[in-house]
Design a protein around this motif. Structure first.
Motif, PDB file in Angstrom:
ATOM      1  N   THR A  31       0.835  -1.210   0.000  1.00 16.69           N
ATOM      2  CA  THR A  31       0.000   0.000   0.000  1.00 16.69           C
ATOM      3  C   THR A  31       0.864   1.251   0.000  1.00 16.69           C
ATOM      4  OG1 THR A  31      -1.803  -1.144   1.138  1.00 16.69           O
ATOM      5  CG2 THR A  31      -1.770   1.278   1.281  1.00 16.69           C
ATOM      6  N   LEU A  32       1.866   1.290   0.861  1.00 14.27           N
ATOM      7  CA  LEU A  32       2.738   2.458   0.920  1.00 14.27           C
ATOM      8  C   LEU A  32       3.518   2.649  -0.375  1.00 14.27           C
ATOM      9  CD1 LEU A  32       4.031   2.205   4.604  1.00 14.27           C
ATOM     10  CD2 LEU A  32       2.485   3.946   3.651  1.00 14.27           C
ATOM     11  N   ALA A  33       3.909   1.551  -1.004  1.00 17.38           N
ATOM     12  CA  ALA A  33       4.597   1.651  -2.299  1.00 17.38           C
ATOM     13  C   ALA A  33       3.677   2.277  -3.343  1.00 17.38           C
ATOM     14  CB  ALA A  33       5.074   0.270  -2.755  1.00 17.38           C
ATOM     15  N   VAL A  40       1.244  11.051  -3.867  1.00 15.19           N
ATOM     16  CA  VAL A  40       0.402  11.796  -2.924  1.00 15.19           C
ATOM     17  C   VAL A  40       1.276  12.744  -2.102  1.00 15.19           C
ATOM     18  CG1 VAL A  40      -1.298   9.941  -2.782  1.00 15.19           C
ATOM     19  CG2 VAL A  40       0.491  10.110  -1.064  1.00 15.19           C
ATOM     20  N   ASP A  41       0.652  13.746  -1.521  1.00 14.46           N
ATOM     21  CA  ASP A  41       1.399  14.764  -0.790  1.00 14.46           C
ATOM     22  C   ASP A  41       1.790  14.337   0.610  1.00 14.46           C
ATOM     23  OD1 ASP A  41       1.403  17.053  -2.718  1.00 14.46           O
ATOM     24  OD2 ASP A  41      -0.739  16.613  -2.646  1.00 14.46           O
ATOM     25  N   ALA A  42       1.004  13.485   1.245  1.00  8.96           N
ATOM     26  CA  ALA A  42       1.345  13.025   2.595  1.00  8.96           C
ATOM     27  C   ALA A  42       0.474  11.839   2.979  1.00  8.96           C
ATOM     28  CB  ALA A  42       1.157  14.147   3.615  1.00  8.96           C
ATOM     29  N   VAL A  43       0.956  11.113   3.978  1.00 10.83           N
ATOM     30  CA  VAL A  43       0.205  10.014   4.579  1.00 10.83           C
ATOM     31  C   VAL A  43      -0.108  10.417   6.018  1.00 10.83           C
ATOM     32  CG1 VAL A  43       0.297   7.608   5.339  1.00 10.83           C
ATOM     33  CG2 VAL A  43       1.291   8.262   3.136  1.00 10.83           C
ATOM     34  N   ILE A  44      -1.378  10.293   6.384  1.00 10.47           N
ATOM     35  CA  ILE A  44      -1.813  10.550   7.757  1.00 10.47           C
ATOM     36  C   ILE A  44      -1.886   9.192   8.452  1.00 10.47           C
ATOM     37  CG2 ILE A  44      -3.654  11.469   9.217  1.00 10.47           C
ATOM     38  CD1 ILE A  44      -4.544  13.124   6.734  1.00 10.47           C
ATOM     39  N   LEU A  45      -1.209   9.074   9.596  1.00 11.12           N
ATOM     40  CA  LEU A  45      -1.178   7.770  10.248  1.00 11.12           C
ATOM     41  C   LEU A  45      -1.299   7.880  11.752  1.00 11.12           C
ATOM     42  CD1 LEU A  45       1.908   7.196  11.579  1.00 11.12           C
ATOM     43  CD2 LEU A  45       2.444   7.296   9.162  1.00 11.12           C
ATOM     44  N   GLN A  46      -1.682   6.770  12.345  1.00 10.96           N
ATOM     45  CA  GLN A  46      -1.858   6.660  13.789  1.00 10.96           C
ATOM     46  C   GLN A  46      -0.893   5.647  14.394  1.00 10.96           C
ATOM     47  OE1 GLN A  46      -5.658   4.865  14.600  1.00 10.96           O
ATOM     48  NE2 GLN A  46      -5.163   4.460  16.699  1.00 10.96           N
ATOM     49  N   HIS A  57      11.261   2.178   4.879  1.00  7.23           N
ATOM     50  CA  HIS A  57      11.158   1.723   3.491  1.00  7.23           C
ATOM     51  C   HIS A  57      10.778   2.831   2.507  1.00  7.23           C
ATOM     52  CE1 HIS A  57      11.638  -2.474   4.619  1.00  7.23           C
ATOM     53  NE2 HIS A  57      10.823  -2.234   5.634  1.00  7.23           N
ATOM     54  N   PHE A  58      10.180   3.897   2.997  1.00  8.70           N
ATOM     55  CA  PHE A  58       9.714   4.986   2.135  1.00  8.70           C
ATOM     56  C   PHE A  58      10.081   6.331   2.766  1.00  8.70           C
ATOM     57  CE2 PHE A  58       7.003   1.274   1.838  1.00  8.70           C
ATOM     58  CZ  PHE A  58       7.083   0.981   0.483  1.00  8.70           C
ATOM     59  N   PRO A  59      11.382   6.592   2.911  1.00  5.33           N
ATOM     60  CA  PRO A  59      11.811   7.780   3.666  1.00  5.33           C
ATOM     61  C   PRO A  59      11.395   9.116   3.050  1.00  5.33           C
ATOM     62  CG  PRO A  59      13.670   6.752   2.550  1.00  5.33           C
ATOM     63  CD  PRO A  59      12.498   5.828   2.385  1.00  5.33           C
ATOM     64  N   ASP A  60      11.016   9.112   1.783  1.00  5.17           N
ATOM     65  CA  ASP A  60      10.611  10.365   1.142  1.00  5.17           C
ATOM     66  C   ASP A  60       9.135  10.695   1.325  1.00  5.17           C
ATOM     67  OD1 ASP A  60      13.199  10.813   0.258  1.00  5.17           O
ATOM     68  OD2 ASP A  60      12.863   9.697  -1.599  1.00  5.17           O
ATOM     69  N   LEU A  61       8.363   9.755   1.858  1.00  7.61           N
ATOM     70  CA  LEU A  61       6.947  10.031   2.105  1.00  7.61           C
ATOM     71  C   LEU A  61       6.800  11.065   3.218  1.00  7.61           C
ATOM     72  CD1 LEU A  61       5.015   6.618   2.055  1.00  7.61           C
ATOM     73  CD2 LEU A  61       4.715   8.555   0.513  1.00  7.61           C
ATOM     74  N   GLY A  84      10.242  12.885  12.505  1.00 12.73           N
ATOM     75  CA  GLY A  84      10.193  13.259  11.098  1.00 12.73           C
ATOM     76  C   GLY A  84       8.818  13.563  10.549  1.00 12.73           C
ATOM     77  N   PHE A  85       7.833  13.741  11.419  1.00 12.99           N
ATOM     78  CA  PHE A  85       6.507  14.143  10.951  1.00 12.99           C
ATOM     79  C   PHE A  85       6.576  15.598  10.493  1.00 12.99           C
ATOM     80  CE2 PHE A  85       5.276  10.536  13.553  1.00 12.99           C
ATOM     81  CZ  PHE A  85       4.229   9.979  12.832  1.00 12.99           C
ATOM     82  N   SER A  86       5.816  15.939   9.476  1.00 15.63           N
ATOM     83  CA  SER A  86       5.767  17.327   9.027  1.00 15.63           C
ATOM     84  C   SER A  86       4.536  18.055   9.559  1.00 15.63           C
ATOM     85  CB  SER A  86       5.793  17.406   7.499  1.00 15.63           C
ATOM     86  OG  SER A  86       4.678  16.743   6.959  1.00 15.63           O
TER      87      SER A  86
END
Length: 134
Positions: A31-33, A40-46, A57-61, A84-86
């Motif tokens: 899914t992250l790949a 996409v511009d960002a992933v919101i996660l909990q 695995h996806f340091p540029d996300l 590293g959250f923006s």
């Protein structure tokens, strides 16, 4: 979808706001790949497990901390910065003075819900807070 949104100078965020079980980790990586490939511009996660997989695995996300992480003080926001959250979406229970104090302690982009009563039924910490007020 991504191109459509970005051509209109808008942002597209994907929410992965579930708790991921061990057996679901391979699907999470897939899914992250796909999310990264879609641009996409960002992933919101909990889930901190999702954070770890994304970082490793996806340091540029770009990552946003969901309100469901219940970050409710400056120490929590500072931890998000280190991770590293923006952006941090603060806990719903905060008062305006509390938000102002947190804002004064960080440069992290902050967001706060001012609606969303349906979540009272779905998210246990919010439900307990709501019930304690009655």
């Amino acid at each position: 979808m991504t191109r459509y949104v970005q051509q209109r100078d808008r942002k597209l965020f994907v929410t992965i706001n579930t708790l991921v079980k061990e057996q679901e980790l391979p699907a999470l990586i897939d899914t992250l790949a796909a999310v990264e490939e879609a641009g996409v511009d960002a992933v919101i996660l909990q889930d901190l497990g999702v954070w770890r997989v994304a970082r490793n695995h996806f340091p540029d996300l770009e990552l946003h901390a969901s309100t469901q992480m219940t970050v409710h003080n400056a120490a929590g926001v500072k931890q998000l910065e280190k991770m590293g959250f923006s952006r941090g979406v603060l806990a719903r229970e905060l008062t305006l003075p509390e938000i102002q104090h947190i804002r004064s302690q960080t440069r992290l982009d902050l967001e706060h819900f001012i609606h969303g009563a349906l979540c009272f039924l779905l998210f246990r910490p919010v439900l307990f807070f709501f019930l304690s007020r009655w």
